[in-house]
Design a protein around this motif. Structure first.
Motif, PDB file in Angstrom:
ATOM      1  N   UNK A 153      -0.291   3.724  -2.764  1.00 51.82           N
ATOM      2  CA  UNK A 153      -1.079   4.878  -2.314  1.00 51.82           C
ATOM      3  C   UNK A 153      -0.235   6.071  -1.874  1.00 51.82           C
ATOM      4  N   UNK A 200      -9.091   8.566  -0.857  1.00 47.95           N
ATOM      5  CA  UNK A 200      -9.380   8.337   0.565  1.00 47.95           C
ATOM      6  C   UNK A 200      -8.112   8.450   1.403  1.00 47.95           C
ATOM      7  N   UNK A 201      -7.054   7.828   0.929  1.00 45.96           N
ATOM      8  CA  UNK A 201      -5.825   7.808   1.730  1.00 45.96           C
ATOM      9  C   UNK A 201      -5.166   9.185   1.791  1.00 45.96           C
ATOM     10  N   UNK A 229      -6.943  12.010   1.794  1.00 46.76           N
ATOM     11  CA  UNK A 229      -7.786  12.826   2.657  1.00 46.76           C
ATOM     12  C   UNK A 229      -7.515  12.520   4.126  1.00 46.76           C
ATOM     13  N   UNK A 230      -7.242  11.258   4.419  1.00 50.50           N
ATOM     14  CA  UNK A 230      -6.946  10.878   5.800  1.00 50.50           C
ATOM     15  C   UNK A 230      -5.650  10.081   5.813  1.00 50.50           C
ATOM     16  N   UNK A 240      -7.950   9.690  -8.178  1.00 49.39           N
ATOM     17  CA  UNK A 240      -9.105   8.892  -7.790  1.00 49.39           C
ATOM     18  C   UNK A 240      -8.691   7.742  -6.872  1.00 49.39           C
ATOM     19  N   UNK A 241      -7.670   7.010  -7.287  1.00 51.27           N
ATOM     20  CA  UNK A 241      -7.269   5.821  -6.534  1.00 51.27           C
ATOM     21  C   UNK A 241      -6.844   6.179  -5.108  1.00 51.27           C
ATOM     22  N   UNK A 246     -12.438   1.696  -7.482  1.00 52.59           N
ATOM     23  CA  UNK A 246     -11.268   2.482  -7.900  1.00 52.59           C
ATOM     24  C   UNK A 246     -10.721   3.343  -6.759  1.00 52.59           C
ATOM     25  N   UNK A 247     -11.499   3.522  -5.698  1.00 53.69           N
ATOM     26  CA  UNK A 247     -11.071   4.392  -4.591  1.00 53.69           C
ATOM     27  C   UNK A 247     -10.782   3.629  -3.300  1.00 53.69           C
ATOM     28  N   UNK A 286     -12.351  -2.489  11.278  1.00 55.45           N
ATOM     29  CA  UNK A 286     -11.121  -1.751  11.078  1.00 55.45           C
ATOM     30  C   UNK A 286     -11.327  -0.259  11.361  1.00 55.45           C
ATOM     31  N   UNK A 289      -3.363   6.416   8.085  1.00 55.94           N
ATOM     32  CA  UNK A 289      -4.248   5.504   8.812  1.00 55.94           C
ATOM     33  C   UNK A 289      -4.207   4.100   8.212  1.00 55.94           C
ATOM     34  N   UNK A 290      -4.649   3.166   9.006  1.00 57.00           N
ATOM     35  CA  UNK A 290      -4.753   1.800   8.505  1.00 57.00           C
ATOM     36  C   UNK A 290      -6.195   1.546   8.054  1.00 57.00           C
ATOM     37  N   UNK A 291      -6.345   0.811   6.978  1.00 57.28           N
ATOM     38  CA  UNK A 291      -7.681   0.592   6.417  1.00 57.28           C
ATOM     39  C   UNK A 291      -8.035  -0.872   6.381  1.00 57.28           C
ATOM     40  N   UNK A 315       0.815  -1.213   0.000  1.00 51.92           N
ATOM     41  CA  UNK A 315       0.000   0.000   0.000  1.00 51.92           C
ATOM     42  C   UNK A 315       0.852   1.267   0.000  1.00 51.92           C
ATOM     43  N   UNK A 320     -11.717  10.071  13.361  1.00 49.97           N
ATOM     44  CA  UNK A 320     -12.386  10.305  12.069  1.00 49.97           C
ATOM     45  C   UNK A 320     -12.974   9.019  11.517  1.00 49.97           C
ATOM     46  N   UNK A 321     -12.225   7.943  11.660  1.00 48.86           N
ATOM     47  CA  UNK A 321     -12.688   6.672  11.108  1.00 48.86           C
ATOM     48  C   UNK A 321     -13.906   6.149  11.877  1.00 48.86           C
TER      49      UNK A 321
END
Lengths: 270, 308, 105
Positions: free
Chosen positions: A92, A261-262, A264-265, A257-258, B58-59, B172, A268-270, A88, B179-180
């Motif tokens: 990312x 999320x990462x 914006x924040x 696009x890809x 895709x995101x 998770x 963090x771990x997802x 990642x 925030x999460x």
């Protein structure tokens, strides 16, 4: 009958000894991973947009193969690099200039003809490259290549038969395929470009000679095109630069696009 | 020797004996129509359901999540395909069913007319929407029409990972940053009530329910299934440390079930009638993809005709 | 899941007709019907069958056959096709009483 999804990524890749030329190898591995990720990302954009349901599933299978391959390769690249980066971090936390994928992989998905023509041009190269890479003196890379080759054989079977369907289908499908060929042709030369780094790895028996694959690729290409009544442009120029991080504007949009999320924040771990 | 039985008596005997009805069997026209309606609606739900989550492939914020989500959404397409095939054994065609969907004559699950706005929503959809769907589908494995029941068995087997992947996303988030956690709570707040609506109106108000139950197309009532879903989901939310947005929710010792508040049936009716946040968008998307693919399907036919 | 048209009637050619899919899950077992796919021709049907029905390693071999090529018995055949065999218990081992001394036969 419950089967686990095949694992990729860190837990899937076996630790191998790190060879002397580890940093060159790391660069090559990352290049191949970037090719697979970016192409897989483009294919995944088809989800819910395919021309009919069966094709929906088939496109997703190809995309999953690409993503799986990218994960194995990033895991290996991270290990070779030894800085603790995981898949990642590669996917990312890098900007477009750090991506080294072939430009052909990043072009927008276009219409169905564009996607499948791109697939054919790439797949027919891919099987040749992977067949050679499966003989690499680097066991880890050879192992990933052998697995990926099985997938690529099937991808090619599909994309080649689509070439015939387009070419011998209707006037419209022929026209669309021909447009896609003309648009994609300038980006195919990059698949066969060697640079000093891959030349060094070639000497060590680690990397295949891309330049040597061009003739067999062209033979298959012209056979398929002639069977499909399609043609290759007389002169098409050559656009490259992906390996050096010089990309089309499309990669930036793809990464926006890809990585939305990462970015914006972050952290963090997802 | 038993006296010759009429078609109706043979059919009724099979339903009474919990035998499956198969495609070549005689069946009442109402049974056939009811099945086509329900199975195609189920198929459309799978296919339209690809869109809200599909937009996040895709995101997806990690490669593992991306891969799992793509495999999951691909499954939905596969399940739509299995269900269309099951409906086709009743004498309709996929093309006819798609026309009915696109013209608004056929319905699909209203839940997919809500927007998928965050990564947390992807988790909530897997956990709640797939969770509700599975409760319904497990029950339908016992449905009286053979091809539908067999499709359900296959679908349930494949979907067992769908809810888990959603819950895993939620888990998770809930172990992550402030925030999460907020993202997870926001998703639950917006998806809880629509998930309860998935089971349809109260039994007394359900238009097709009683006949479907008599024919054993449906095996458990809307309210029974909804209760089952609430009972199993509340402890899962507690484990996540999330609050379910229902002040009336509480354990009822006497009943051995959770009591819960009343669904906003006006909202339900509005969304079913086509006035939800995303109804038009979902159908437009489907129409566009289908029309964009028309030349591909024509080319296939022309190619096949040339090579026949 | 074969199409529900009357037998003996020539099917008109449909755009993307239905194919039935049979999968052998492992060596030593029969191919089993698992569902169907739409495709324009048999080769394409085979590939889509692979893409749709073997995603979880369900199979090592796939058959496809055009649904309209399946000839099926009808419910109206039931009484003459199958019922006559319901009264022939002598085809089954349990019909025969063996002396206790001669078990295991």
């Amino acid at each position: 009958m419950s089967r686990r999804l095949p694992t990729a990524g860190p837990q899937g890749a076996r630790p191998h000894a790190i060879p002397r030329n580890g940093s060159d190898l790391c660069v090559l591995t990352t290049r191949l991973a970037d090719d697979a990720l970016i192409l897989g990302q483009r294919l995944s954009e088809w989800c819910s947009n395919a021309p009919f349901l069966e094709e929906e599933l088939a496109l997703a299978n190809t995309a999953l193969d690409c993503l799986g391959r990218a994960r194995f390769l990033y895991a290996r690249a991270g290990m070779l690099e030894g800085k603790g980066r995981d898949e990642d971090d590669f996917a990312f936390a890098r900007g477009p200039e750090a991506f080294a994928n072939l430009l052909i992989c990043e072009l927008p998905r276009g219409d169905f003809a564009f996607t499948l023509v791109r697939q054919f041009l790439f797949d027919s190269f891919d099987v040749l490259y992977l067949r050679a890479l499966a003989d690499s003196t680097d066991d880890a890379l050879a192992g990933i290549a052998a697995k990926a080759l099985k997938e690529a054989d099937y991808h090619l079977r599909r994309s080649q038969s689509w070439m015939l369907r387009f070419g011998q289908g209707t006037e419209e499908s022929h026209r669309r395929a021909q447009l896609a060929i003309s648009a994609l042709a300038p980006y195919t030369g990059e698949m066969f470009e060697m640079d000093v780094l891959e030349a060094r790895l070639l000497t060590d028996g680690i990397a295949p000679d891309r330049a040597a694959l061009k003739t067999p690729w062209q033979i298959r290409l012209s056979e398929t095109l002639s069977e499909a009544h399609l043609s290759w442009p007389e002169s098409c120029g050559n656009i490259s630069g992906g390996r050096a991080g010089r990309h089309t504007r499309h990669l930036e949009a793809l990464l926006d696009e890809m990585q939305a999320v990462t970015r914006e924040m972050p952290g963090l771990s997802w | 020797m038993s006296p010759a039985l009429s078609h109706e008596e043979i059919f009724a005997g099979r339903i009474a004996a919990d035998e499956r009805i198969e495609p070549k069997d005689w069946m009442p026209e109402g049974y056939r129509r009811n099945l086509i309606r329900q199975i195609s609606q189920h198929a459309h739900s799978e296919v339209i359901g690809m869109q809200p989550e599909g937009a996040w492939i895709t995101r997806a914020p990690s490669l593992k999540r991306k891969t799992v989500l793509l495999a999951k959404v691909q499954d939905e397409g596969g399940h739509g395909l299995y269900l269309y095939s099951a409906a086709e054994t009743l004498g309709t065609s996929r093309e006819e069913m798609i026309q009915a969907l696109q013209s608004g004559r056929a319905k699909y699950a209203s839940i997919f007319n809500y927007p998928c706005m965050s990564w947390g929503d992807v988790g909530a959809i897997g956990w709640l929407v797939d969770g509700a769907a599975i409760v319904n589908q497990i029950s339908l494995q016992q449905t009286s029409y053979g091809p539908y029941a067999r499709a359900m068995v296959r679908i349930c087997k494949e979907e067992s990972f769908h809810q888990r992947q959603g819950y895993d996303i939620m888990l998770n988030l809930c172990r992550g940053s402030g925030e999460q956690i907020a993202m997870a709570q926001d998703a639950l707040d917006r998806w809880w009530w629509p998930s309860l609506m998935m089971f349809g109106p109260h039994d007394a108000e359900s238009a097709h329910s009683s006949r479907s139950m008599a024919w054993k197309i449906k095996r458990q009532s809307n309210d029974e299934l909804r209760q089952k879903f609430v009972d199993q989901t509340v402890p899962q939310a507690e484990f996540l440390g999330l609050r379910i947005p229902d002040p009336k929710l509480q354990w009822n010792e006497e009943r051995g079930h959770y009591d819960f508040g009343e669904i906003d049936w006006e909202e339900f009716a509005r969304v079913v009638a086509g006035d939800g946040p995303c109804n038009a968008e979902r159908i437009d998307h489907h129409v566009r993809a289908h029309e964009d693919g028309a030349w591909v399907r024509k080319a296939m036919l022309a190619y096949e005709e040339r090579h026949r | 899941m074969s199409a529900n048209q009357p037998s003996g009637q020539q099917m008109p050619r449909h755009h993307m007709p239905l194919f039935e899919v049979f999968v052998r899950s492992k060596r030593g077992l029969d191919h089993t019907h698992v569902g169907s796919v739409h495709a324009e021709d048999a080769e394409q049907a085979l590939e889509y069958a692979r893409d749709v029905y073997t995603r979880r390693s369900e199979g090592i071999s796939v058959w496809v056959v055009r649904s309209s090529d399946i000839v099926a018995s009808q419910e109206s055949d039931q009484h003459c096709f199958f019922d006559p065999n319901d009264d022939k218990p002598y085809r089954h081992a349990a019909f025969y009483q063996l002396p206790d001394e001669v078990d295991n036969m």
